[in-house]
Design a protein around this motif. Structure first.
Motif, short mmCIF file in Angstrom:
data_model
loop_
_atom_site.label_atom_id
_atom_site.label_comp_id
_atom_site.label_asym_id
_atom_site.label_seq_id
_atom_site.Cartn_x
_atom_site.Cartn_y
_atom_site.Cartn_z
N ALA A 177 -30.36 12.50 26.22
CA ALA A 177 -28.98 12.98 26.05
C ALA A 177 -28.28 12.24 24.90
O ALA A 177 -28.50 11.05 24.70
CB ALA A 177 -28.19 12.80 27.33
N SER A 178 -27.43 12.97 24.20
CA SER A 178 -26.62 12.36 23.14
C SER A 178 -25.18 12.13 23.58
O SER A 178 -24.49 11.30 23.00
CB SER A 178 -26.63 13.24 21.89
OG SER A 178 -25.99 14.48 22.15
N HIS A 179 -24.72 12.89 24.59
CA HIS A 179 -23.35 12.82 25.07
C HIS A 179 -23.36 12.84 26.60
O HIS A 179 -24.20 13.50 27.19
CB HIS A 179 -22.54 14.01 24.58
CG HIS A 179 -22.28 14.02 23.10
ND1 HIS A 179 -23.27 14.18 22.18
CD2 HIS A 179 -21.12 13.89 22.42
CE1 HIS A 179 -22.74 14.15 20.96
NE2 HIS A 179 -21.43 13.98 21.09
N VAL A 180 -22.38 12.13 27.19
CA VAL A 180 -22.25 12.09 28.65
C VAL A 180 -20.80 12.31 29.03
O VAL A 180 -19.89 11.74 28.42
CB VAL A 180 -22.74 10.74 29.22
CG1 VAL A 180 -22.41 10.61 30.70
CG2 VAL A 180 -24.23 10.55 28.99
N VAL A 181 -20.61 13.15 30.05
CA VAL A 181 -19.29 13.35 30.66
C VAL A 181 -19.37 12.84 32.09
O VAL A 181 -20.24 13.24 32.85
CB VAL A 181 -18.88 14.84 30.67
CG1 VAL A 181 -17.55 15.03 31.40
CG2 VAL A 181 -18.79 15.38 29.25
N THR A 182 -18.44 11.97 32.45
CA THR A 182 -18.32 11.42 33.79
C THR A 182 -17.04 11.96 34.42
O THR A 182 -15.97 11.79 33.84
CB THR A 182 -18.24 9.87 33.75
OG1 THR A 182 -19.44 9.37 33.17
CG2 THR A 182 -18.02 9.29 35.13
#
Length: 171
Positions: free
Chosen positions: A21-26
């Protein structure tokens, strides 16, 4: 092919590593501490401190326009060259709503019902947070179609936490 992945918090680090993954949303309660995966730079991690509720409740943060606006802005900046990973505590409600919202925003001409059916096929346990979906529906001008699509797939199967899954952007 670019994809949006969904996972519970317990599988966050393993999933980031496995999919690259290059981006993460929490999306998690504001007081919950979440260690950002080492491979994800701070500017590629969106933390939304929001409770998994659909109506105002004392001591909790109701999902609202600010949260959805930040989600939309973040996902629209994602280059889709590597996977985007979205997670919440169990990977069932907030994160599945965010994945559905992101797909609707990134593919504005796609049918909401078709996207919701793809979500259900990918995850029998997905139960998108109705409040997040309703706020996004309004902000995206979808005239209730997102809300109707999520209502049509109904509540997902009971589980302690969801199994990681993904949705391709163009499937």
């Amino acid at each position: 092919m670019p994809a949006i992945h969904v996972t519970p918090l317990s599988r966050l680090h393993d999933t980031v590593e496995a999919i690259g993954a290059s981006h993460v949303v929490t999306l998690i309660n504001a007081a919950t501490s979440v260690a950002r995966p080492a491979s994800i730079p701070a500017e590629r991690h969106l933390f939304l401190g929001v409770s998994d509720i659909t109506a105002a409740t004392d001591g909790h943060i109701l999902p609202g326009e600010e949260h959805v606006r930040r989600l939309l802005d973040f996902t629209r900046k994602w280059d889709a060259e590597r996977p985007l990973l979205i997670h919440c505590w169990a990977g069932v409600s907030r994160s599945t709503a965010a994945a559905f919202i992101a797909l609707c925003a990134l593919r504005p001409t796609r049918d909401e019902a078709e996207i919701a059916l793809r979500l259900r096929a990918a995850s029998p346990s997905a139960t998108p947070n109705a409040r997040l979906v309703a706020v996004a529906d309004n902000m995206l001008g979808r005239q209730g179609r997102m809300v109707d699509a999520v209502a049509a797939i109904g509540r997902g199967a009971d589980c302690f936490e969801n199994t990681p899954f993904h949705l391709k952007l163009d499937e």
